[in-house]
Design an enzyme around this catalytic site. Sequence first.
Site, short mmCIF file in Angstrom:
data_model
loop_
_atom_site.label_atom_id
_atom_site.label_comp_id
_atom_site.label_asym_id
_atom_site.label_seq_id
_atom_site.Cartn_x
_atom_site.Cartn_y
_atom_site.Cartn_z
N ARG A 1 12.51 -3.10 -5.42
CA ARG A 1 12.54 -2.12 -4.32
C ARG A 1 12.71 -2.79 -2.94
O ARG A 1 12.13 -3.84 -2.68
CB ARG A 1 11.27 -1.28 -4.32
CG ARG A 1 11.18 -0.40 -5.54
CD ARG A 1 9.87 0.32 -5.55
NE ARG A 1 9.93 1.63 -4.96
CZ ARG A 1 9.04 2.08 -4.09
NH1 ARG A 1 8.08 1.32 -3.63
NH2 ARG A 1 9.11 3.31 -3.64
N GLU B 1 -0.19 9.13 -7.75
CA GLU B 1 0.03 8.96 -6.32
C GLU B 1 1.11 9.96 -5.90
O GLU B 1 2.20 9.99 -6.48
CB GLU B 1 0.46 7.52 -6.01
CG GLU B 1 0.59 7.28 -4.52
CD GLU B 1 0.35 5.83 -4.13
OE1 GLU B 1 -0.10 5.03 -4.98
OE2 GLU B 1 0.60 5.50 -2.96
N ARG B 2 0.74 10.80 -4.93
CA ARG B 2 1.64 11.84 -4.44
C ARG B 2 2.04 12.83 -5.54
O ARG B 2 3.17 13.34 -5.57
CB ARG B 2 2.91 11.25 -3.82
CG ARG B 2 2.67 10.07 -2.90
CD ARG B 2 1.75 10.40 -1.78
NE ARG B 2 1.52 9.24 -0.90
CZ ARG B 2 0.68 9.27 0.13
NH1 ARG B 2 -0.02 10.34 0.41
NH2 ARG B 2 0.53 8.21 0.88
N ASP C 1 11.05 6.79 5.11
CA ASP C 1 10.25 7.11 3.93
C ASP C 1 10.30 8.58 3.54
O ASP C 1 9.34 9.32 3.80
CB ASP C 1 8.78 6.69 4.19
CG ASP C 1 7.92 6.77 2.94
OD1 ASP C 1 8.48 6.97 1.86
OD2 ASP C 1 6.69 6.63 3.06
N LYS D 1 7.63 -3.32 -6.80
CA LYS D 1 7.34 -3.14 -5.37
C LYS D 1 6.64 -4.42 -4.95
O LYS D 1 5.50 -4.67 -5.38
CB LYS D 1 6.44 -1.92 -5.17
CG LYS D 1 5.92 -1.74 -3.75
CD LYS D 1 5.13 -0.42 -3.63
CE LYS D 1 4.52 -0.23 -2.25
NZ LYS D 1 3.84 1.07 -2.11
N GLU E 1 3.31 -2.75 1.62
CA GLU E 1 2.06 -1.98 1.65
C GLU E 1 0.96 -2.68 0.84
O GLU E 1 0.28 -2.05 0.03
CB GLU E 1 2.30 -0.55 1.15
CG GLU E 1 3.29 0.20 2.02
CD GLU E 1 3.46 1.67 1.67
OE1 GLU E 1 3.30 2.02 0.48
OE2 GLU E 1 3.76 2.46 2.59
N GLU F 1 6.15 14.86 -1.38
CA GLU F 1 5.12 14.22 -0.57
C GLU F 1 5.17 14.71 0.88
O GLU F 1 4.14 14.96 1.50
CB GLU F 1 5.29 12.70 -0.62
CG GLU F 1 4.36 11.96 0.33
CD GLU F 1 4.54 10.45 0.30
OE1 GLU F 1 5.34 9.94 -0.50
OE2 GLU F 1 3.84 9.77 1.09
N ARG G 1 10.58 0.03 12.50
CA ARG G 1 10.39 0.14 11.04
C ARG G 1 11.68 0.57 10.35
O ARG G 1 11.97 0.12 9.23
CB ARG G 1 9.27 1.15 10.74
CG ARG G 1 9.12 1.38 9.25
CD ARG G 1 7.90 2.16 8.90
NE ARG G 1 8.02 2.65 7.53
CZ ARG G 1 7.15 3.46 6.97
NH1 ARG G 1 6.09 3.88 7.63
NH2 ARG G 1 7.34 3.86 5.72
C1 GCV Z 1 3.79 4.42 -4.06
C2 GCV Z 1 5.00 5.92 0.80
C3 GCV Z 1 3.95 6.70 0.07
C4 GCV Z 1 3.14 5.80 -0.84
C5 GCV Z 1 4.12 5.12 -1.81
C6 GCV Z 1 5.13 4.33 -0.98
C7 GCV Z 1 6.19 3.66 -1.84
O1 GCV Z 1 4.42 5.05 1.72
O2 GCV Z 1 3.13 7.35 0.99
O3 GCV Z 1 2.21 6.58 -1.53
O4 GCV Z 1 3.45 4.29 -2.70
O5 GCV Z 1 5.79 5.20 -0.10
O6 GCV Z 1 7.23 4.25 -1.99
O7 GCV Z 1 5.95 2.59 -2.35
#
Ligand code: GCV
Length: 675
Positions: free
Chosen positions: A301, A144-145, A341, A264, A268, A369, A312
């Site tokens: 987190r 991811e990223r 973010d 986490k 999300e 990212e 936000r």
């Molecule tokens: C791992 C942002 C990123 C997500 C990431 C999230 C996080 O939203 O776009 O890809 O997910 O941060 O830090 O949990």
Amino acid sequence: MKHKIYLLIGLLLSSFSILQAEDGSRLWLRQPQNAHAQVTANKQSPTIGLATRELQQAWQGAPVTLELKKDKQLDKDGFRIRHTSDGLTITSPDEIGLLYGTYHLLRLQALQSNDLKTDNEIIENPAYQLRILNHWDNMDRTIERGYAGKSLWNWDELPNTLSDRYEAYARANASIGINGTVLNNVNASPQILSAEYLQKVKALADVFRPYGIRVYLSVNFASPMVLDSLPTADPLDKEVIRWWKNKTKEIYKLIPDFGGFLVKANSEGQPGPCDFGRTHAEGANMLADALKPYKGIVMWRAFVYSPSDADRAKQAYLEFQPLDGQFRPNVIVQVKNGPVDFQPREPYSPLFGSMKHTSLMAEFQITQEYLGHSNHIAYLAPMWEEFFQFVPATSQKAIAGVSNIGTDANWCGHPFAQANWYAFGRLAWNPQLGSDEIADEWLKQTIYKEGVTDISPIHTDLKKMMLESREAVVDYMMPLGLHHLFAWGHHYGPEPWCKVPGARPDWLPSYYHKADAQGIGFDRSSTGSNAVAQYPDSLARLYNNLATCPEEYLLWFHHVPWRHTMKSGRTLWDELCRHYDAGVQQVKKFQKTWDKAEAFVDADCFKDVQSRLKIQARDAVWWKDACLLYFQQFSQMPIPYDIERPIHELDDLEKVQLGISNYECPSGELLNRNR
Ligand code: GCV
């Protein structure tokens, strides 16, 4: 005769390996390995063996003694280097400190540092006890990223096959003081805790151990339900508590020095204690209790934002600050550097300093990212330096960085992206090191090709390019406190106009820029969302007042009229145009600087950076044109006549579809895809 043939083959092989090695795979560890130094130690162990070998192979100076010894001035990882009548002595109370001292000495040698020439003692202790990389690596090896190929961890082959890269990874990290790694994505698959995968994790931990790297895992809070069909993951449920205790025991049986869990939760779409009416503290404490007998920790987190009406930028604080004092001592709340973010520029997160009875740690993002992925040069040390001005290291014991490492030969995609991995490690050790000093170290150790003896014609310019690169990105993407203007999904290009039917408002750029006929920016002052009130009084007052708010945060905290007079005397609109244009011009300057470096760097590296800079220059114009043409619809003001005119039509830019996903963008694949 036979000997001569062997010698010839040896020479050919070694010259081949030198040629090979210019692909960036050796990172900043490129010193010749033919030194035969004399090294003695007062104890033997795998870690001391590594230190001995590193010195024997690369140290060109006097004999070295490695001395394991208590020393009041030294922390566990600290070391002292001093000249003695027999040569040099590296002292540390712990084996790992001897390895860190070794890498420090070799770094000084590579840099031809004056510190070596004097009789001064060198004493180093790390600022943070825990210096951890977070990998957002998925089990299918996507990241991811991640923008540098696949995940290093080849789960299918583990535990039986161990890639050479695992040890090279551990060595590189140890050389800059990193001492922990979270192997998997915070969007965690429960599978990582299965018996089968724990064997694989153990295999990696065994490779990393001598380098002082502890392994941690991201865990999915619903693991007991998914892996063992428990009816709930409620942290106060007895069966759930028992499940985590047993799982933790199973892990420590395999990996006695396992570091702990990163979580986490309720963010999300990830499961968490709030799904069962419990708080983040109750969730974290349940895991902390399971880890406590083994001295493990929970990194919980604070990256949370629910689809509520609250701004936000305020949400992490609103949810976590009231829990201050409720977390167990072995819980560390992990907070992103800014309140939203990982944007190119954010003010620091107000959670820092506001939870006096809770351990906090900062989370930086090394992977870019939001700063051009691995296509753009963006040296991030200046950004992190900015953060340390507000949040000194003395207030915390741990720090994390989201890794930018993958299977690409040069590890990080863009040859200069390595500098961010390097800088993270160096700053986690000593946040007082300047960005300048770190850039200097990295360039000298990494970028110049073998045989180049005089770097003076180019070194200062390359360093300048690095130091200015992050601000250039801010300028052509989101100057003056603008944020989150990114295209839906991939976070690479601009899409300030983005509309997705049914999408959460806070996932859309218009939520952040709020451009209208009057002006632009998010009013977070006391007349708006009042996010300023989350900061200490003096800063809150500074940020709250349009006249005193630092201009780099202006549109973060205020909705500002287009004709507002800026410090320069220009209108806000003109100033905005000038920042966008300055960013573009800056990248064009970087292209010139880099072209001058041709004779000093490896040919492939030269071409690689040159072509990425072309992309960066085109992207910078794309960003500038997209944002200015879009915002001009609201400002109705002309782009100042002395700056370069847009070369795109807004209509065309609005049709750009990159067709890349959130999850994998192997480097090079972004090259103008579908543009
Ligand atoms: C791992 C942002 C990123 C997500 C990431 C999230 C996080 O939203 O776009 O890809 O997910 O941060 O830090 O949990």
